[in-house]
Design an enzyme around this catalytic site. Structure first.
Site, PDB file in Angstrom:
ATOM      1  N   ARG A 137     -57.336  16.041  17.804  1.00 57.36           N
ATOM      2  CA  ARG A 137     -58.126  17.271  17.714  1.00 57.36           C
ATOM      3  C   ARG A 137     -57.301  18.507  18.077  1.00 57.36           C
ATOM      4  O   ARG A 137     -57.593  19.608  17.630  1.00 57.36           O
ATOM      5  CB  ARG A 137     -59.377  17.149  18.594  1.00 57.36           C
ATOM      6  CG  ARG A 137     -59.077  17.005  20.057  1.00 57.36           C
ATOM      7  CD  ARG A 137     -60.289  16.520  20.843  1.00 57.36           C
ATOM      8  NE  ARG A 137     -60.546  15.099  20.641  1.00 57.36           N
ATOM      9  CZ  ARG A 137     -61.582  14.450  21.177  1.00 57.36           C
ATOM     10  NH1 ARG A 137     -62.445  15.088  21.954  1.00 57.36           N
ATOM     11  NH2 ARG A 137     -61.746  13.165  20.945  1.00 57.36           N
ATOM     12  N   LYS A 146     -52.109   3.942  25.733  1.00 60.51           N
ATOM     13  CA  LYS A 146     -53.100   2.984  25.240  1.00 60.51           C
ATOM     14  C   LYS A 146     -52.752   1.571  25.707  1.00 60.51           C
ATOM     15  O   LYS A 146     -51.574   1.240  25.838  1.00 60.51           O
ATOM     16  CB  LYS A 146     -53.088   2.974  23.698  1.00 60.51           C
ATOM     17  CG  LYS A 146     -53.732   4.166  23.031  1.00 60.51           C
ATOM     18  CD  LYS A 146     -53.673   4.001  21.510  1.00 60.51           C
ATOM     19  CE  LYS A 146     -54.234   5.216  20.795  1.00 60.51           C
ATOM     20  NZ  LYS A 146     -55.683   5.383  20.993  1.00 60.51           N
TER      21      LYS A 146
END
Ligand code: BES
Ligand code: MN
Ligand code: ZN
Length: 468
Positions: free
Chosen positions: A322, A248
């Site tokens: 997820r 990130k």
């Protein structure tokens, strides 16, 4: 290694509940009623309120003086048309230490009292000198004190967990905390740590967490009569999300200690459920990992096995939530629970769609969706339904595996994430996924800046209505 470096101090700092009779009254007033209330307190109160420009407008307050200069009472402006049910939560940080009592608040006082407690929450683990502002609230007539207490404590627990930085809350500390809670309520707990995840068939939890020096784990808590309806709460427990090899940018990483907000929500709701003794069999599943970067990190393009047996092609290692949820959901689904919820700080796209205060809810169950929306609005813990839009399933097609875990286009990111999760749930009688932000970026009444276990009070209230 990497255990807490700071001794664990008293967690939640909340206003205390008091049964005392001497208390400073907080009067709810409006622009039309405040003069009358001030007059009843004496001329000094009226003169002071006028001089300081108090006009009873929503959210304004006045510490009205007695003739001797003491505080005669507090006036707090409420929106005559209703407004934010947690409006009173703005007041506690503005009050001097003392014992307070509510008067003139419309309707039942449950939410006003709760707003006061939640607005008085402070996170003081790292302060050498905790603030001296000790507040007490006299429990209003007709309010269930134990219920009020368990809801406020559950929220405070969730906030504390999110606010605790990742150097003091790794996967092991998240497990320790879950064990502590299990111990308080006589729940059973087990966990699969590190390579045991492979033996027990949680390959994606292992893959996401293996790059960290702090081993990943799957935490499994169960509580209650096994004969009661099975309710399972799954919470994303990424203690820190660097993004992995798809690292990130700095702005995106800054807040990523909150990436275990889903786990915090599951534990906050679990606290309320267990303290209330609801007639259900509760299970809380937390895949706890650190999405770190090292030579053993999983990579874009890898194909992972999953507990369910589907092979999953990795499009981006920053879509880690997820993956770990999919293995936990597959485990949850094996016993076909009555109701299965998952909570996760899953996508930036959910924030683009609805902003930080309104988490999207995804479910195929229309009745459950409207029940959640209605209750959420009622208890000021709202959610908004977004669709599990079938045609977008095609976005998860992979050229070489059973499915890709991210969408092939930049569109509908929260929907494709929810569609991915749904592939791992088949037997649960009802399933809902809530994509939470887990954080209050700018303070609002009853919601201090910092961690927020969004949807915990909503889910507790729903379960209380069904299984209370
Ligand atoms: N934890 C983040 C999502 C997130 C970011 C939630 C900021 C709240 C605030 C998640 O793991 C993530 O990085 N998701 C990616 C997915 C993408 C790579 C498909 C995202 O949303 O950008
Ligand atoms: Mn991520
Ligand atoms: Zn994440």
């Amino acid at each position: 290694m990497g255990r807490a470096s700071t001794p664990h101090q008293e967690p939640a700092v909340l206003p205390a509940l008091s049964k005392s009779h001497t208390a400073t009254v907080i009067h709810a007033v409006t622009p039309r009623t405040w003069r009358e209330t001030a007059a009843s307190l004496g001329p000094a109160a009226t003169a002071f309120a006028q001089a300081t420009g108090f006009d009873g407008s929503p959210g304004s307050h006045c510490l009205a003086p007695a003739p001797d200069g003491a505080i005669a009472a507090v006036l707090f402006g409420l929106d005559p048309l209703g407004g934010d049910p947690l409006a009173l939560g703005k007041l506690p940080p503005l009050l001097p230490a003392g014992t307070y009592r509510l008067a003139g608040f419309p309707g039942d006082h449950d939410l006003a009292a709760l707003a006061f407690l939640l607005g008085g929450y402070r996170f003081e683990r790292y302060r050498r000198k905790p603030s001296a502002q000790a507040l007490e609230l006299v429990v209003p007539e007709g309010v269930d004190i134990l219920r009020l207490q368990r809801i406020a404590e559950g929220v405070a627990l969730g906030r504390d967990l999110i606010n605790t930085p990742a150097n003091d809350l790794g996967p092991a500390e998240l497990e320790d905390e879950t064990r502590r809670i299990a111990g308080l309520f006589g729940a059973k707990i087990r966990s699969y740590v590190g390579d045991k995840l492979l033996l027990q068939n949680f390959p994606m939890v292992h893959a996401v967490g293996r790059a960290s020096s702090r081993p990943p784990r799957l935490i499994d808590l169960t509580w209650g009569d096994p004969g009661h309806p099975k309710v399972t709460l799954v919470g994303k427990g990424v203690v820190f999300d660097t993004g992995g090899l798809n690292i990130k940018p700095e702005s995106g990483m800054l807040l990523m200690k909150k990436d275990m907000g889903g786990a915090a929500t599951a534990l906050a709701a679990g606290w309320m459920i267990m303290a209330a003794g609801l007639k259900l069999r509760l299970r809380i599943l937390i895949p706890a990992v650190e999405n770190a970067i090292s030579g053993s990190a999983f990579r874009p393009g890898d194909v992972l096995a999953s507990r369910k047996g589907l092979s999953v092609e990795i499009g981006n290692t920053d879509a880690e939530g997820r993956l770990i949820l999919a293995d936990a959901l597959a485990l949850a689904d094996e016993e076909a629970p009555e109701l299965l919820f998952d909570f996760a700080t899953l996508t930036g796209a959910a924030r683009v769609a609805l902003g930080p205060d309104l988490p999207p809810l995804f479910t195929d169950d229309d009745a459950l969706a409207s029940e959640c929306e209605t209750i959420g609005r009622h208890v000021a813990d709202p959610v908004w339904r977004l669709p599990l839009w079938r045609p977008y399933e095609a976005m998860l097609d992979s050229k070489i595996a059973d499915l890709n875990h991210i969408g092939s286009s930049p569109f509908a990111g929260a929907v494709t994430a929810a569609l991915f999760l749904r592939r791992f749930v088949e037997k649960a009688h009802a399933y809902a996924h809530v994509d939470i932000f887990g954080w209050t970026p700018t303070p609002k009444p009853g919601r201090p800046q910092g961690g927020e276990p969004q949807a915990a009070r909503l889910v507790y209230t729903l379960l209380e209505a069904r299984y209370g």
